[in-house]
Scaffold this motif. Structure first.
Motif, PDB file in Angstrom:
ATOM      1  N   UNK A 156      38.694  32.106  43.550  1.00 58.72           N
ATOM      2  CA  UNK A 156      37.652  32.272  42.530  1.00 58.72           C
ATOM      3  C   UNK A 156      37.022  30.930  42.169  1.00 58.72           C
ATOM      4  N   UNK A 157      37.846  29.900  42.081  1.00 56.82           N
ATOM      5  CA  UNK A 157      37.339  28.563  41.792  1.00 56.82           C
ATOM      6  C   UNK A 157      36.387  28.099  42.893  1.00 56.82           C
ATOM      7  N   UNK A 158      36.786  28.288  44.139  1.00 56.38           N
ATOM      8  CA  UNK A 158      35.936  27.880  45.264  1.00 56.38           C
ATOM      9  C   UNK A 158      34.660  28.726  45.316  1.00 56.38           C
ATOM     10  N   UNK A 159      34.778  30.006  44.974  1.00 54.43           N
ATOM     11  CA  UNK A 159      33.598  30.878  44.920  1.00 54.43           C
ATOM     12  C   UNK A 159      32.603  30.339  43.895  1.00 54.43           C
ATOM     13  N   UNK A 160      33.119  29.846  42.759  1.00 51.82           N
ATOM     14  CA  UNK A 160      32.247  29.271  41.725  1.00 51.82           C
ATOM     15  C   UNK A 160      31.477  28.079  42.292  1.00 51.82           C
ATOM     16  N   UNK A 161      32.156  27.226  43.041  1.00 57.04           N
ATOM     17  CA  UNK A 161      31.495  26.065  43.642  1.00 57.04           C
ATOM     18  C   UNK A 161      30.438  26.512  44.650  1.00 57.04           C
ATOM     19  N   UNK A 162      30.768  27.521  45.439  1.00 54.39           N
ATOM     20  CA  UNK A 162      29.835  28.033  46.449  1.00 54.39           C
ATOM     21  C   UNK A 162      28.590  28.640  45.800  1.00 54.39           C
ATOM     22  N   UNK A 163      28.737  29.210  44.611  1.00 52.41           N
ATOM     23  CA  UNK A 163      27.600  29.831  43.923  1.00 52.41           C
ATOM     24  C   UNK A 163      26.587  28.820  43.389  1.00 52.41           C
TER      25      UNK A 163
ATOM     26  N   UNK B 133      51.665  33.411  37.318  1.00 43.46           N
ATOM     27  CA  UNK B 133      52.328  32.163  37.692  1.00 43.46           C
ATOM     28  C   UNK B 133      51.800  31.629  39.036  1.00 43.46           C
ATOM     29  N   UNK B 134      50.482  31.568  39.142  1.00 49.00           N
ATOM     30  CA  UNK B 134      49.821  31.092  40.358  1.00 49.00           C
ATOM     31  C   UNK B 134      49.147  29.737  40.135  1.00 49.00           C
ATOM     32  N   UNK B 135      49.626  28.998  39.145  1.00 48.12           N
ATOM     33  CA  UNK B 135      49.063  27.689  38.841  1.00 48.12           C
ATOM     34  C   UNK B 135      49.462  26.722  39.959  1.00 48.12           C
ATOM     35  N   UNK B 136      48.465  26.039  40.528  1.00 48.62           N
ATOM     36  CA  UNK B 136      48.719  25.085  41.607  1.00 48.62           C
ATOM     37  C   UNK B 136      48.079  23.742  41.268  1.00 48.62           C
ATOM     38  N   UNK B 137      48.515  22.700  41.946  1.00 51.32           N
ATOM     39  CA  UNK B 137      47.888  21.390  41.751  1.00 51.32           C
ATOM     40  C   UNK B 137      46.423  21.429  42.177  1.00 51.32           C
ATOM     41  N   UNK B 138      46.136  22.161  43.256  1.00 48.32           N
ATOM     42  CA  UNK B 138      44.750  22.325  43.697  1.00 48.32           C
ATOM     43  C   UNK B 138      43.916  22.943  42.572  1.00 48.32           C
ATOM     44  N   UNK B 139      44.423  23.991  41.957  1.00 47.73           N
ATOM     45  CA  UNK B 139      43.716  24.659  40.865  1.00 47.73           C
ATOM     46  C   UNK B 139      43.550  23.764  39.650  1.00 47.73           C
ATOM     47  N   UNK B 140      44.580  22.987  39.326  1.00 45.27           N
ATOM     48  CA  UNK B 140      44.500  22.073  38.186  1.00 45.27           C
ATOM     49  C   UNK B 140      43.405  21.029  38.399  1.00 45.27           C
TER      50      UNK B 140
END
Length: 180
Positions: free
Chosen positions: A7-14, A57-64
Motif C-alpha cells: 500500500x505504501x509503494x502504491x501511494x508512491x506510484x500514484x 503485527x506486520x511492522x517492518x523497517x522498510x515500512x517505518x
C-alpha cells in the motif's frame, strides 16, 4: 513484501498520476476531479497501511522508513502543484515542507541513537488537515463558503504544522542533547 508495504509503494506510484491529471491539458476541468480522486485514494492508503501493519503485527523497517517518506512525497508534490496553480502561497508551502525536512532529519538523528520517534496526535491531526486542505484547494469551487473553507483549512494546517513541530522537538529534546 507484505500488504502494508505494498500500500505504501502504491501511494508512491500514484503520485505521478496525481500530478499528470492535475496538469494534463486534455483533461481540463475533469482533470482536477480525477487528480482529487487519485489523491484521496493515495491518502487512504496512508490510513490503511498503518492500521493493517499494527493490527496484524506486520511492522517492518522498510515500512517505518517508506511510509513517512511516501506521505511527504505525496503532500509535498501536492503543495508544489498548488503553488504552481496559484492556489497556495509559496511561503505557506515552504513552512510546511520545511517542517517535514526538519522532522525527517530529527528522526535520522534519533535512529542513530536507536530511538524510534512515533507519530504524535498533533502530527496525525496535521496530516489530516493538510490532506483536507489539499483536496479543497484542488477542487477550488467558486462558492464563497467553499473558498472560506479553503482559507480556514490552510491556516489550521499551517498552525498544526508549527504546533506538531514544536511538540516533536519538545518531547524528544533528549535526542538533541545527546548530540552535544
Amino acid at each position: 513484501m507484505n500488504l502494508p508495504n505494498k500500500l505504501t509503494m502504491f501511494r508512491v506510484i500514484l503520485i505521478p498520476f496525481f500530478v499528470f491529471f492535475l496538469f494534463a491539458p486534455n483533461f481540463t476541468e475533469n482533470g482536477k476531479y480525477i487528480a482529487t480522486g487519485v489523491f484521496i485514494i493515495a491518502s487512504l492508503t496512508d490510513l490503511f497501511d498503518g492500521k493493517i501493519a499494527r493490527k496484524y503485527n506486520l511492522v517492518t523497517n522498510f515500512g517505518k522508513f517508506m511510509d513517512p517518506l511516501a506521505d511527504k512525497l505525496l503532500v509535498c508534490s501536492a503543495l508544489i502543484c498548488l503553488v504552481e496553480m496559484d492556489r497556495l502561497s509559496a511561503w505557506i508551502a515552504i513552512i510546511i515542507i520545511s517542517r517535514e525536512f526538519i522532522i525527517s532529519g530529527f528522526r535520522l538523528i534519533a535512529a542513530e541513537q536507536q530511538i524510534v520517534i512515533a507519530a504524535s496526535y498533533w502530527g496525525k491531526f496535521k496530516t489530516t488537515f493538510q490532506m483536507l486542505m489539499i483536496i479543497v484547494l484542488i477542487l477550488d469551487f467558486e462558492h464563497a463558503a467553499f473558498q472560506m473553507l479553503g482559507v480556514v483549512l490552510t491556516y489550521v494546517s499551517l498552525a498544526l504544522t508549527v504546533i506538531s513541530l514544536a511538540d516533536y522537538l519538545y518531547k524528544n529534546r533528549d535526542v538533541i542533547k545527546e548530540q552535544r
